[in-house]
Design an enzyme around this catalytic site. Structure first.
Site, PDB file in Angstrom:
ATOM      1  N   ARG A 238      10.831   0.806   7.330  1.00  0.00           N
ATOM      2  CA  ARG A 238       9.251  -0.346   7.832  1.00  0.00           C
ATOM      3  C   ARG A 238       9.774  -0.963   8.114  1.00  0.00           C
ATOM      4  O   ARG A 238      10.550  -1.792   8.761  1.00  0.00           O
ATOM      5  CB  ARG A 238       9.583  -0.715   5.992  1.00  0.00           C
ATOM      6  N   GLU A 267       0.986  -4.280   9.038  1.00  0.00           N
ATOM      7  CA  GLU A 267       0.380  -3.372  10.219  1.00  0.00           C
ATOM      8  C   GLU A 267      -0.901  -3.147   9.999  1.00  0.00           C
ATOM      9  O   GLU A 267      -0.781  -3.033   8.383  1.00  0.00           O
ATOM     10  CB  GLU A 267       1.524  -1.915  10.863  1.00  0.00           C
ATOM     11  N   HIS A 285       3.143   3.946  13.443  1.00  0.00           N
ATOM     12  CA  HIS A 285       3.540   4.593  12.417  1.00  0.00           C
ATOM     13  C   HIS A 285       3.368   6.290  12.632  1.00  0.00           C
ATOM     14  O   HIS A 285       2.562   6.576  12.228  1.00  0.00           O
ATOM     15  CB  HIS A 285       2.647   3.898  11.610  1.00  0.00           C
TER      16      HIS A 285
HETATM   17  C1  DGY Z   1       6.311   8.032   4.254  1.00  0.00           C
HETATM   18  O1  DGY Z   1       6.165   8.770   4.341  1.00  0.00           O
HETATM   19  O2  DGY Z   1       7.093   6.514   3.524  1.00  0.00           O
HETATM   20  C2  DGY Z   1       6.090   7.443   5.965  1.00  0.00           C
HETATM   21  O3  DGY Z   1       6.465   5.864   6.349  1.00  0.00           O
HETATM   22  C3  DGY Z   1       4.331   7.956   6.468  1.00  0.00           C
HETATM   23  O4  DGY Z   1       4.774   8.607   7.534  1.00  0.00           O
END
Ligand code: DGY
Length: 319
Positions: A238, A267, A285
């Site tokens: 993250r 983001e 992402h």
């Molecule tokens: C999640 O599943 O939390 C991921 O960040 C999505 O790609």
């Protein structure tokens, strides 16, 4: 009569087909992002919500969730966008999709490690700018991965899957996590009892921890100072684990050699400082963006909803 399910975004065909076989699905056919006001208004007309990480269910939003909603399942492993205690207090069962992302995200972490070490974005940019003067001995010289120490911060499923891939590139695996894993999961990875100890050896450093009050912004100037000079860092977890201003300053000064980033605080509006930094390899992402992952994520999210409607605990219930 079928239950009505709000799905906030379009999902892969196989996932939508399964959802439609059981539920009356409410969603925008054109995949446009719903604002939270719209999500909450629509929630009054359905029986459960299948959301994504874009819809933030913080405590103030949970307080406005209509009484008819007792089931929320997120199409993501991360659940930092859901206030789980607030859900519990309202009697809402919440669940996530914890397994589908593993391999796909580890692959992207590996791609970022390689791309950062071998300066992939600079090469790509040179060609697209029609600015390649031809092969030269000193052109875009990077570093090999083999024999280098890779420090993994967060040795859960994704961290372990990255370790497995990095071993294939002859990297030496080190990790730090709150708990030490048993030998069959370590597979020779070297455990560090503190983050500082891990940082001290990490020529390459991969962030694979969830975003929690304890981890948020842990990667900052003080952390960076503990890495070997010129270390390469990748983040597929993250964005808010990183203090962007500190990371950008360290990339500019050369204290950090390169960063491969798939996730960003705030983001898609990322810190302006990243755009012109040559020593970055940046993705929007993409960690879970493989069809196998996206299908499984959807099936896991639907498993939660099916179980909750059957009066059972969600298989991937957030507690
Ligand atoms: C999640 O599943 O939390 C991921 O960040 C999505 O790609």
């Amino acid at each position: 009569m079928n239950k009505r399910l709000l799905i906030t975004r379009r999902l892969p065909d196989a996932v939508e087909a399964r959802a439609r076989a059981t539920y009356d699905v409410v969603q925008h056919a054109d995949d446009r992002q719903m604002g939270m006001d719209e999500v909450l208004a629509t929630a009054k007309t359905v029986d459960a919500l299948l959301i994504t990480l874009n819809e933030k269910f913080r405590a103030d939003v949970i307080a406005k969730v209509p009484e008819n909603i007792k089931i929320i399942s997120t199409y993501s492993i991360g659940f930092d966008h859901i206030d789980v205690p607030a859900c519990k207090a309202r009697g809402i069962q919440a669940g996530n999709a914890p397994h589908g992302v593993t391999v796909a995200t580890a692959e992207i972490a590996m791609l970022l490690l390689l791309g950062a070490a071998r300066r992939a974005s600079e090469g790509e940019q040179m060609i697209r700018a029609r600015a390649w003067p031809g092969w030269a001995p000193l052109q875009l010289v990077g570093r090999r991965l083999d024999g280098k120490k890779l420090g993994i911060y967060g040795f859960g499923k994704i961290g372990q899957a990255l370790a497995q891939r990095a071993r294939g590139f002859d990297m030496e695996i080190h990790y730090y996590d709150i708990y030490r894993q048993p030998p069959e999961k370590e597979k020779g990875a070297i455990y560090h009892e503190s983050l500082n100890s891990l940082l001290g050896v990490s020529e390459f450093f991969s962030i694979n921890a969830p975003s929690t009050p304890e981890t948020r912004y842990f990667f900052n100037q003080a952390t960076i100072e503990k890495l070997p000079h010129g270390a390469i860092v990748v983040n597929t977890a993250r964005g808010d684990l990183v203090n962007d201003a500190d990371m950008i300053a360290a990339l500019k000064s050369g204290r950090l050699g390169y960063a491969g980033l798939d996730v960003f605080a705030g983001e898609p509006k990322i810190n302006e400082g990243y755009y012109d930094l040559p020593n970055t390899f940046l993705f929007p992402h993409l960690g879970s963006a493989a069809i196998e992952a996206r299908n499984q994520m959807g099936f896991e999210a639907l498993d939660n909803i099916d179980a909750a409607f059957a009066g059972k605990d969600m298989p991937f219930k957030l507690t």
